[in-house]
Design a protein around this motif. Sequence first.
Motif, short mmCIF file in Angstrom:
data_model
loop_
_atom_site.label_atom_id
_atom_site.label_comp_id
_atom_site.label_asym_id
_atom_site.label_seq_id
_atom_site.Cartn_x
_atom_site.Cartn_y
_atom_site.Cartn_z
N ARG A 110 0.83 -1.20 0.00
CA ARG A 110 0.00 0.00 0.00
C ARG A 110 0.87 1.26 0.00
NH1 ARG A 110 -3.13 -2.55 -1.73
NH2 ARG A 110 -5.16 -3.28 -1.03
N LEU A 111 2.05 1.17 0.63
CA LEU A 111 2.96 2.33 0.70
C LEU A 111 4.36 1.89 0.31
CD1 LEU A 111 1.60 3.65 4.05
CD2 LEU A 111 2.08 5.23 2.19
N LEU A 112 4.98 2.63 -0.61
CA LEU A 112 6.36 2.38 -0.97
C LEU A 112 7.15 3.68 -0.81
CD1 LEU A 112 8.57 0.53 -2.08
CD2 LEU A 112 7.91 1.27 -4.39
N TYR A 113 8.12 3.65 0.11
CA TYR A 113 8.97 4.81 0.38
C TYR A 113 10.22 4.74 -0.51
CZ TYR A 113 6.41 6.24 4.58
OH TYR A 113 5.46 6.68 5.45
N LEU A 114 10.53 5.86 -1.17
CA LEU A 114 11.67 5.92 -2.08
C LEU A 114 12.35 7.27 -1.99
CD1 LEU A 114 9.06 5.15 -4.61
CD2 LEU A 114 11.03 3.70 -4.90
N SER A 115 13.62 7.31 -2.32
CA SER A 115 14.28 8.59 -2.57
C SER A 115 13.89 9.01 -3.99
CB SER A 115 15.80 8.42 -2.49
OG SER A 115 16.26 7.60 -3.54
N PRO A 116 14.05 10.29 -4.35
CA PRO A 116 13.74 10.68 -5.74
C PRO A 116 14.59 9.92 -6.75
CG PRO A 116 14.73 12.51 -4.52
CD PRO A 116 14.43 11.44 -3.53
N GLU A 117 15.83 9.61 -6.36
CA GLU A 117 16.72 8.88 -7.27
C GLU A 117 16.23 7.44 -7.48
OE1 GLU A 117 18.81 12.20 -5.27
OE2 GLU A 117 17.74 10.46 -4.48
N SER A 118 15.77 6.80 -6.39
CA SER A 118 15.26 5.42 -6.51
C SER A 118 13.98 5.37 -7.33
CB SER A 118 14.99 4.84 -5.12
OG SER A 118 16.18 4.71 -4.39
N LEU A 119 13.13 6.37 -7.16
CA LEU A 119 11.88 6.43 -7.92
C LEU A 119 12.16 6.39 -9.42
CD1 LEU A 119 8.78 6.98 -8.19
CD2 LEU A 119 9.33 9.41 -8.05
N LEU A 120 13.22 7.08 -9.85
CA LEU A 120 13.54 7.19 -11.27
C LEU A 120 14.56 6.15 -11.74
CD1 LEU A 120 13.72 11.10 -11.51
CD2 LEU A 120 11.76 9.60 -11.89
N ALA A 156 17.49 15.10 -8.93
CA ALA A 156 16.31 14.29 -9.29
C ALA A 156 15.02 14.93 -8.78
CB ALA A 156 16.46 12.88 -8.74
N TYR A 157 15.10 15.72 -7.70
CA TYR A 157 13.91 16.41 -7.19
C TYR A 157 13.25 17.26 -8.26
CZ TYR A 157 13.98 15.41 -2.15
OH TYR A 157 13.87 14.80 -0.93
N ARG A 158 14.06 17.86 -9.12
CA ARG A 158 13.55 18.79 -10.13
C ARG A 158 12.79 18.07 -11.25
NH1 ARG A 158 12.46 24.16 -10.43
NH2 ARG A 158 13.31 25.02 -8.52
N ARG A 159 12.87 16.74 -11.31
CA ARG A 159 12.20 15.99 -12.37
C ARG A 159 10.88 15.37 -11.90
NH1 ARG A 159 17.42 12.52 -13.09
NH2 ARG A 159 16.16 11.12 -14.37
N LEU A 160 10.54 15.58 -10.61
CA LEU A 160 9.34 14.95 -10.06
C LEU A 160 8.05 15.52 -10.65
CD1 LEU A 160 10.31 14.68 -6.27
CD2 LEU A 160 10.44 12.91 -8.03
N GLY A 161 8.11 16.73 -11.18
CA GLY A 161 6.90 17.37 -11.70
C GLY A 161 6.29 16.69 -12.91
N GLN A 409 14.82 27.92 -18.03
CA GLN A 409 15.43 27.79 -19.35
C GLN A 409 15.33 26.37 -19.91
OE1 GLN A 409 19.24 30.18 -18.08
NE2 GLN A 409 19.06 30.31 -20.29
N LEU A 410 14.61 25.50 -19.20
CA LEU A 410 14.51 24.10 -19.61
C LEU A 410 13.18 23.54 -19.17
CD1 LEU A 410 17.22 21.37 -19.21
CD2 LEU A 410 15.09 21.08 -17.96
N GLU A 411 12.65 22.62 -19.97
CA GLU A 411 11.44 21.90 -19.56
C GLU A 411 11.70 20.40 -19.67
OE1 GLU A 411 8.09 22.63 -22.06
OE2 GLU A 411 9.13 22.05 -23.91
N TRP A 412 10.98 19.62 -18.83
CA TRP A 412 11.11 18.17 -18.85
C TRP A 412 10.03 17.60 -19.76
CZ3 TRP A 412 15.57 17.00 -17.04
CH2 TRP A 412 16.12 17.70 -15.96
N LEU A 413 10.42 16.76 -20.70
CA LEU A 413 9.45 16.09 -21.56
C LEU A 413 8.87 14.87 -20.84
CD1 LEU A 413 11.49 16.29 -24.89
CD2 LEU A 413 9.75 17.88 -24.03
N ASP A 414 9.68 14.24 -20.04
CA ASP A 414 9.31 13.18 -19.11
C ASP A 414 10.45 13.12 -18.10
OD1 ASP A 414 11.42 11.41 -20.02
OD2 ASP A 414 10.15 10.79 -21.69
N PRO A 415 10.45 12.22 -17.12
CA PRO A 415 11.52 12.26 -16.12
C PRO A 415 12.93 11.99 -16.67
CG PRO A 415 9.65 11.00 -15.29
CD PRO A 415 9.40 11.24 -16.74
N PHE A 416 13.03 11.55 -17.92
CA PHE A 416 14.34 11.16 -18.46
C PHE A 416 14.77 11.96 -19.68
CE2 PHE A 416 11.89 7.63 -16.69
CZ PHE A 416 12.66 7.34 -15.57
#
Length: 476
Positions: A110-120, A156-161, A409-416
Amino acid sequence: MDWEQVRDRLQTVWGYPDFRPPQGEIVRCLLEKKDVLVVLPTGGGKSICFQLPALLQTGLTLVVSPLVALMENQVQDLKQRGLPAASFHSEIDRRQRKEILKQLESQALRLLYLSPESLLSPHIWERLIAPELMINGLMLDEAHCLVQWGETFRPAYRRLGVVRETLLQFKPQGSQISIAAFTATADLEACQTIETALKLQTPTYFKESPYRQNLQLQVKRVCTPAQRKQNLLSFIQQRKQQSGLIYARSRSVTETLSQWLNNKGYKSEPYHAGLSAGERRSIEEKWLEGRRQFVIATCAFGMGINKPDLRWVVHYQPPLLLSEYLQEVGRGGRDGNRATALTLVSEPTGLLYPEDKQREQYFIRQLRQQYQKARELMKRIPTEGKVATVEEISPHGAIVLALLHGCGQLEWLDPFHYRLLSRKQTPVNLSKILKPPQQMNQFLSTRECRWRFLLEAFGFTSQGFRCGNCDRCLRQ
């Protein structure tokens, strides 16, 4: 779901007869799949606000958390309550990793804890995009870390959006994923940064004053290293066996200071990110159980740690950020009884004792260098491409992309994948670099009420406020 059932589950699992304001409203928003941004003081019960909705819904809730210690403490508590939760991070062994990935595939969590780096990371991301895996929410715990670290060493925090919109492309039509950001310390500017970076959709804001009438704030100036140590020793001696916490700003200081105090007859241990997970858990347990009177720690210790009878917090060296200070002093007096927070700071000129001023100048110099590297690398990277490609071009590539995203000056198309919006060289925003240490210095040197200063700094009204509960008010 009937609201009485929600309250029943709160009492059954956590033992609370009812919610504290505004917990109930936050839970209701998340059950209705609404976005929220929550600023509650330390000890305000933020975790229950996303843990309970996760328990009440079918599917998975992702919790992005900055520190392994914080994840482990929360997951351990959830497991003791019989709740299906896990944490995935770099310190778990291969067997645990395989077990968690299996639980994900069988939808047993039900709950999975991750760092932003692990999520991606590929192992996790490949399983999260599986169409059959229902994801209810993305919860960002300690959301101020996105602001403090997203453009420095945790890009990696900046890619969470773009995580939500990318995940929804793989899910059945009509799927909904709510996003919630939780923190104890965010001023108006930080809240705006969090909302924009996470792409929150008409979020409901919940903000509670950080003021704690049982927490007394003190600042003392010291002119030599010996005077700093003596002030600390005198403070501890006056507090007998009271439980305490000492913050220092480097691993080496925690170790040398702990050894010095142990030679004076105290039982203390240093705590920092250089220790193994097992060593950190052992120190936490000894301290929480009262087998150690105090711990000497870096900022790696504190977020999410709950010791209600903590009677004092000492900043042996002041933090550079006001938000960090408020987080750390907020550990004290969670049981509602009197607690004291003392900060030792070297004299303001830096002529007699330059240590604190040197740390501040080093911090500013490092930030300036990062902005300079971003400008130089921007000339070499493709207009559009993969984050991994930029990381191959430069070891600072991910940080550069995060800085450019923060500058618009940059936008994310997806997290990668990213796209540059402009190659125009923007000047380094010195006010942005200088503001954090300047604000902290102003707090340390203010002649007015310290709590009033904090309230104003974090966007709360302080008209007519005087705490009578800090060294400035008590002198007056």
